[in-house]
Design an enzyme around this catalytic site. Structure first.
Site, PDB file in Angstrom:
ATOM      1  N   ALA A   1     -28.309 -28.522 -48.145  1.00  0.00           N
ATOM      2  CA  ALA A   1     -27.866 -28.772 -49.515  1.00  0.00           C
ATOM      3  C   ALA A   1     -29.118 -29.077 -50.343  1.00  0.00           C
ATOM      4  O   ALA A   1     -30.149 -29.486 -49.786  1.00  0.00           O
ATOM      5  CB  ALA A   1     -26.903 -29.938 -49.539  1.00  0.00           C
TER       6      ALA A   1
ATOM      7  N   GLY B   1     -26.819 -28.730 -44.505  1.00  0.00           N
ATOM      8  CA  GLY B   1     -25.676 -27.991 -45.052  1.00  0.00           C
ATOM      9  C   GLY B   1     -25.721 -26.510 -44.705  1.00  0.00           C
ATOM     10  O   GLY B   1     -24.674 -25.849 -44.625  1.00  0.00           O
TER      11      GLY B   1
ATOM     12  N   GLU C   1     -24.184 -26.368 -41.380  1.00  0.00           N
ATOM     13  CA  GLU C   1     -22.745 -26.660 -41.523  1.00  0.00           C
ATOM     14  C   GLU C   1     -22.001 -25.464 -42.113  1.00  0.00           C
ATOM     15  O   GLU C   1     -20.892 -25.133 -41.681  1.00  0.00           O
ATOM     16  CB  GLU C   1     -22.554 -27.902 -42.400  1.00  0.00           C
ATOM     17  CG  GLU C   1     -23.033 -29.159 -41.694  1.00  0.00           C
ATOM     18  CD  GLU C   1     -23.059 -30.372 -42.606  1.00  0.00           C
ATOM     19  OE1 GLU C   1     -23.664 -30.285 -43.702  1.00  0.00           O
ATOM     20  OE2 GLU C   1     -22.472 -31.395 -42.244  1.00  0.00           O
TER      21      GLU C   1
ATOM     22  N   GLU D   1     -30.462 -34.456 -41.533  1.00  0.00           N
ATOM     23  CA  GLU D   1     -30.086 -35.449 -42.557  1.00  0.00           C
ATOM     24  C   GLU D   1     -30.571 -36.853 -42.213  1.00  0.00           C
ATOM     25  O   GLU D   1     -30.899 -37.646 -43.097  1.00  0.00           O
ATOM     26  CB  GLU D   1     -28.557 -35.485 -42.740  1.00  0.00           C
ATOM     27  CG  GLU D   1     -27.980 -34.266 -43.440  1.00  0.00           C
ATOM     28  CD  GLU D   1     -27.603 -33.136 -42.494  1.00  0.00           C
ATOM     29  OE1 GLU D   1     -28.098 -33.115 -41.342  1.00  0.00           O
ATOM     30  OE2 GLU D   1     -26.828 -32.265 -42.908  1.00  0.00           O
TER      31      GLU D   1
HETATM   32  N1  DAK Z   1     -33.309 -28.802 -51.045  1.00  0.00           N
HETATM   33  C1  DAK Z   1     -34.087 -28.531 -52.107  1.00  0.00           C
HETATM   34  N2  DAK Z   1     -35.239 -27.846 -51.998  1.00  0.00           N
HETATM   35  C2  DAK Z   1     -35.616 -27.419 -50.781  1.00  0.00           C
HETATM   36  C3  DAK Z   1     -34.843 -27.674 -49.622  1.00  0.00           C
HETATM   37  C4  DAK Z   1     -33.609 -28.414 -49.792  1.00  0.00           C
HETATM   38  N3  DAK Z   1     -32.773 -28.676 -48.754  1.00  0.00           N
HETATM   39  N4  DAK Z   1     -35.483 -27.147 -48.557  1.00  0.00           N
HETATM   40  C5  DAK Z   1     -36.609 -26.573 -49.027  1.00  0.00           C
HETATM   41  N5  DAK Z   1     -36.688 -26.732 -50.358  1.00  0.00           N
HETATM   42  C6  DAK Z   1     -37.767 -26.246 -51.258  1.00  0.00           C
HETATM   43  C7  DAK Z   1     -39.020 -27.080 -51.116  1.00  0.00           C
HETATM   44  O1  DAK Z   1     -38.927 -28.269 -51.893  1.00  0.00           O
HETATM   45  C8  DAK Z   1     -40.054 -26.119 -51.640  1.00  0.00           C
HETATM   46  O2  DAK Z   1     -39.966 -26.102 -53.042  1.00  0.00           O
HETATM   47  P1  DAK Z   1     -41.329 -26.295 -53.945  1.00  0.00           P
HETATM   48  O3  DAK Z   1     -41.911 -27.555 -53.471  1.00  0.00           O
HETATM   49  O4  DAK Z   1     -42.147 -25.084 -53.613  1.00  0.00           O
HETATM   50  O5  DAK Z   1     -40.822 -26.325 -55.353  1.00  0.00           O
HETATM   51  C9  DAK Z   1     -39.552 -24.765 -51.139  1.00  0.00           C
HETATM   52  O6  DAK Z   1     -38.160 -24.957 -50.854  1.00  0.00           O
HETATM   53  C10 DAK Z   1     -40.246 -24.299 -49.868  1.00  0.00           C
HETATM   54  O7  DAK Z   1     -40.131 -25.342 -48.930  1.00  0.00           O
HETATM   55  P2  DAK Z   1     -41.408 -25.936 -48.130  1.00  0.00           P
HETATM   56  O8  DAK Z   1     -42.654 -25.786 -48.930  1.00  0.00           O
HETATM   57  O9  DAK Z   1     -41.025 -27.302 -47.674  1.00  0.00           O
HETATM   58  O10 DAK Z   1     -41.469 -24.906 -46.917  1.00  0.00           O
HETATM   59  P3  DAK Z   1     -41.991 -25.181 -45.441  1.00  0.00           P
HETATM   60  O11 DAK Z   1     -42.001 -23.855 -44.766  1.00  0.00           O
HETATM   61  O12 DAK Z   1     -43.246 -26.000 -45.432  1.00  0.00           O
HETATM   62  O13 DAK Z   1     -40.846 -26.101 -44.753  1.00  0.00           O
HETATM   63  C11 DAK Z   1     -38.578 -26.722 -44.197  1.00  0.00           C
HETATM   64  C12 DAK Z   1     -39.581 -25.576 -44.548  1.00  0.00           C
HETATM   65  C13 DAK Z   1     -37.183 -26.090 -44.127  1.00  0.00           C
HETATM   66  C14 DAK Z   1     -38.939 -27.290 -42.842  1.00  0.00           C
HETATM   67  C15 DAK Z   1     -38.669 -27.815 -45.280  1.00  0.00           C
HETATM   68  O14 DAK Z   1     -38.534 -27.219 -46.576  1.00  0.00           O
HETATM   69  C16 DAK Z   1     -37.600 -28.849 -45.149  1.00  0.00           C
HETATM   70  O15 DAK Z   1     -37.670 -29.757 -44.321  1.00  0.00           O
HETATM   71  N6  DAK Z   1     -36.542 -28.756 -45.995  1.00  0.00           N
HETATM   72  C17 DAK Z   1     -35.478 -29.734 -46.029  1.00  0.00           C
HETATM   73  C18 DAK Z   1     -34.536 -29.565 -44.843  1.00  0.00           C
HETATM   74  C19 DAK Z   1     -33.463 -30.609 -44.858  1.00  0.00           C
HETATM   75  O16 DAK Z   1     -33.703 -31.829 -44.775  1.00  0.00           O
HETATM   76  N7  DAK Z   1     -32.204 -30.156 -44.960  1.00  0.00           N
HETATM   77  C20 DAK Z   1     -31.057 -31.037 -45.007  1.00  0.00           C
HETATM   78  C21 DAK Z   1     -30.770 -31.399 -46.458  1.00  0.00           C
HETATM   79  S1  DAK Z   1     -29.446 -32.588 -46.617  1.00  0.00           S
HETATM   80  C22 DAK Z   1     -22.474 -32.095 -49.542  1.00  0.00           C
HETATM   81  C23 DAK Z   1     -22.509 -30.945 -48.757  1.00  0.00           C
HETATM   82  C24 DAK Z   1     -23.545 -30.801 -47.841  1.00  0.00           C
HETATM   83  C25 DAK Z   1     -24.533 -31.764 -47.722  1.00  0.00           C
HETATM   84  C26 DAK Z   1     -24.473 -32.891 -48.481  1.00  0.00           C
HETATM   85  C27 DAK Z   1     -23.433 -33.069 -49.401  1.00  0.00           C
HETATM   86  N8  DAK Z   1     -21.448 -32.262 -50.529  1.00  0.00           N
HETATM   87  C28 DAK Z   1     -20.512 -31.174 -50.799  1.00  0.00           C
HETATM   88  C29 DAK Z   1     -21.396 -33.425 -51.342  1.00  0.00           C
HETATM   89  C30 DAK Z   1     -25.666 -31.503 -46.852  1.00  0.00           C
HETATM   90  C31 DAK Z   1     -26.813 -32.206 -46.909  1.00  0.00           C
HETATM   91  C32 DAK Z   1     -28.071 -31.584 -46.488  1.00  0.00           C
HETATM   92  O17 DAK Z   1     -28.141 -30.450 -46.121  1.00  0.00           O
END
Ligand code: DAK
Length: 272
Positions: free
Chosen positions: A80, A123, A126, A146
């Site tokens: 997400a 997400g 999921e 998360e």
């Molecule tokens: N959200 C927003 N931006 C994201 C993102 C995300 N989940 N994942 C990556 N990006 C963006 C990065 O910020 C970056 O943007 P800029 O900085 O260039 O503007 C761009 O994508 C490229 O990412 P990286 O530079 O970080 O790329 P790398 O290859 O170095 O790393 C990575 C890739 C996937 C390992 C890293 O980006 C990362 O750790 N991303 C976050 C992964 C994460 O924590 N995912 C879980 C998020 S929490 C809900 C429904 C569902 C959910 C919640 C509520 N409701 C309906 C209410 C679910 C929650 C989640 O998924």
């Protein structure tokens, strides 16, 4: 009418050559591409609304018999959109009720095949687990990170992952946030198949086309019955399966399918 979206791409692909016969229905698969490349397909609310609208359109379209959901080779979806969520409070996030959009995916009656490459995290993982069949590329990685953001999976990850992997593996992945490789996911039964990155999408489309050639009512009732087993207790699932089985005996496709078998020819299903 073809809809234009900002965060996804959609297309229909024909299954087989058109026979030209008036009584032969047009058969397609629907393809949806998540498309926010600069943020690894992070799932913001606008994208989710578009995705659900596209899935519902394909579900209503009689010419579409199965759906493929994919992202890019680099990312199915990295979760997400964290930037969209970061300032929420308990009250503001509850009032927005964004899960209502996600919940509509559960009502899609046609099979959805996820073609997953690169990151399928949070997400993204999921969303993938809400699909019915998962074809992964060798580069895919799956996880629920998360915990690293100080939260927990919210769109079904603790439930669906536990049902697929069992308590101990699910606990490890959800508590450590460590991702699985495609090979590990295959061994654990989280994905159906792993293919080279050049081929995973084609494999997913080929499977969708194979399913598209079956009787659409039988496919729909089979999906419904399998989900019943996944979602509830065994006894309830068995009853449900039996009801759907009986119901199919009033379809023309059942008559045609069994007759074709006895006549040693290929069945022609019309969806009636
Ligand atoms: N959200 C927003 N931006 C994201 C993102 C995300 N989940 N994942 C990556 N990006 C963006 C990065 O910020 C970056 O943007 P800029 O900085 O260039 O503007 C761009 O994508 C490229 O990412 P990286 O530079 O970080 O790329 P790398 O290859 O170095 O790393 C990575 C890739 C996937 C390992 C890293 O980006 C990362 O750790 N991303 C976050 C992964 C994460 O924590 N995912 C879980 C998020 S929490 C809900 C429904 C569902 C959910 C919640 C509520 N409701 C309906 C209410 C679910 C929650 C989640 O998924």
């Amino acid at each position: 009418m073809t809809m234009t979206y900002k965060n996804i791409l959609t297309a229909k692909e024909a299954v087989g050559a058109k026979s030209g016969k008036a009584d032969q229905p047009e058969i397609n698969i629907g393809v949806v591409n998540l498309h926010r490349p600069t943020v690894l397909n992070a799932l913001n609310h606008e994208l989710m609304e578009e995705l659900v609208t596209a899935l519902e359109d394909f579900d209503r379209d009689d010419s579409v018999r199965a759906i493929v959901l994919t992202g890019s080779d680099r990312a199915f979806a990295a979760g997400a959109d964290i930037k969209e969520m970061s300032d929420e409070t308990t009250v503001s996030i509850m009032l927005k009720d964004r899960f209502a959009t996600w919940d509509r995916i559960k009502n899609i009656k046609k099979p959805i095949i996820a073609a997953v490459s690169g990151f399928a995290l949070g997400g993204g993982c999921e969303l993938m687990m809400m699909c019915d069949i998962i074809i992964a590329s060798e580069t895919a990685q799956f996880g629920q990170p998360e915990i690293n953001l100080g939260v927990i999976p919210g769109a079904g990850g603790t439930q669906r992952m536990t049902r697929v992997l069992g308590k101990y593996k699910a606990m490890e992945l959800i508590l450590t946030g460590r991702p699985l490789t495609a090979r590990e996911a295959l061994e654990m039964g989280l994905v159906n198949k792993v293919a080279p990155v050049e081929l995973y999408l084609e494999e997913a489309k080929a499977m969708a086309k194979e399913i598209a050639a079956k009787s659409p009512i039988a496919v729909k009732l089979a999906k419904e019955a399998v989900l019943k087993s996944f979602d509830g207790p065994l006894q309830e699932g068995l009853q449900f399966e039996r009801k759907n089985f009986y119901m199919l005996f009033s379809s023309e496709d059942q008559k045609e399918g069994m007759k074709a078998f006895m006549e040693k020819r290929k069945a022609t299903f019309t969806g009636k």
